[in-house]
Design a protein around this motif. Sequence first.
Motif, PDB file in Angstrom:
ATOM      1  N   PHE A   4     -15.200 -55.251 -31.446  1.00 35.46           N
ATOM      2  CA  PHE A   4     -14.912 -54.837 -30.075  1.00 35.46           C
ATOM      3  C   PHE A   4     -16.176 -54.992 -29.245  1.00 35.46           C
ATOM      4  O   PHE A   4     -17.264 -54.694 -29.721  1.00 35.46           O
ATOM      5  N   LEU A   6     -17.846 -53.413 -25.998  1.00 33.80           N
ATOM      6  CA  LEU A   6     -17.748 -52.222 -25.150  1.00 33.80           C
ATOM      7  C   LEU A   6     -18.791 -52.359 -24.051  1.00 33.80           C
ATOM      8  O   LEU A   6     -19.986 -52.338 -24.325  1.00 33.80           O
ATOM      9  N   GLU A  11     -16.057 -47.163 -21.815  1.00 38.82           N
ATOM     10  CA  GLU A  11     -15.299 -47.946 -22.796  1.00 38.82           C
ATOM     11  C   GLU A  11     -15.569 -47.466 -24.213  1.00 38.82           C
ATOM     12  O   GLU A  11     -14.665 -47.452 -25.043  1.00 38.82           O
ATOM     13  N   THR A  12     -16.800 -47.071 -24.493  1.00 37.04           N
ATOM     14  CA  THR A  12     -17.142 -46.551 -25.813  1.00 37.04           C
ATOM     15  C   THR A  12     -16.354 -45.273 -26.085  1.00 37.04           C
ATOM     16  O   THR A  12     -15.774 -45.102 -27.165  1.00 37.04           O
ATOM     17  N   TRP A  15     -12.643 -46.081 -26.634  1.00 32.31           N
ATOM     18  CA  TRP A  15     -12.432 -46.630 -27.974  1.00 32.31           C
ATOM     19  C   TRP A  15     -12.452 -45.497 -29.004  1.00 32.31           C
ATOM     20  O   TRP A  15     -11.576 -45.427 -29.877  1.00 32.31           O
TER      21      TRP A  15
END
Length: 132
Positions: A4, A6, A11-12, A15
């Motif tokens: 992925f 990020l 976004e981290t 996720w």
Amino acid sequence: MKEFILSDLSETRNWAKLFAASLKAPVTVALHGDLGMGKSEIARTIIQTLKGQDTVVPSPTFTIVQNYDGISHFDLYRIEDKSELTEIGLPYAIANDITLIEWPEIAEDILPEDTIHIYLTQYEAGRKLVIK
């Protein structure tokens, strides 16, 4: 293996929230990466997703382990001798809890075969996350 990209902290966290939903005890998650790559943020987000957003999640860098009723968060950075792993309760946590381990290299010999390894590296302005 899954990969992925990020782009930022948001976004981290997103996720990690999705990943948290897949975790059922007992499971061990080993978080690999240099300082500042987001290991603690992923662990914090997993814990808060499973235990509530108001759960206070300090970094266990100095305490080495923090427990959250079925979730154990270890930071093994300061562990120098493998015998200390039993003293801090790592084998018990591995057998019973959702166990999140930062700096897991010293514990490689006792990690279960099905440990989820997450590798974080710098990628442009964000991070690359690889799951093995």
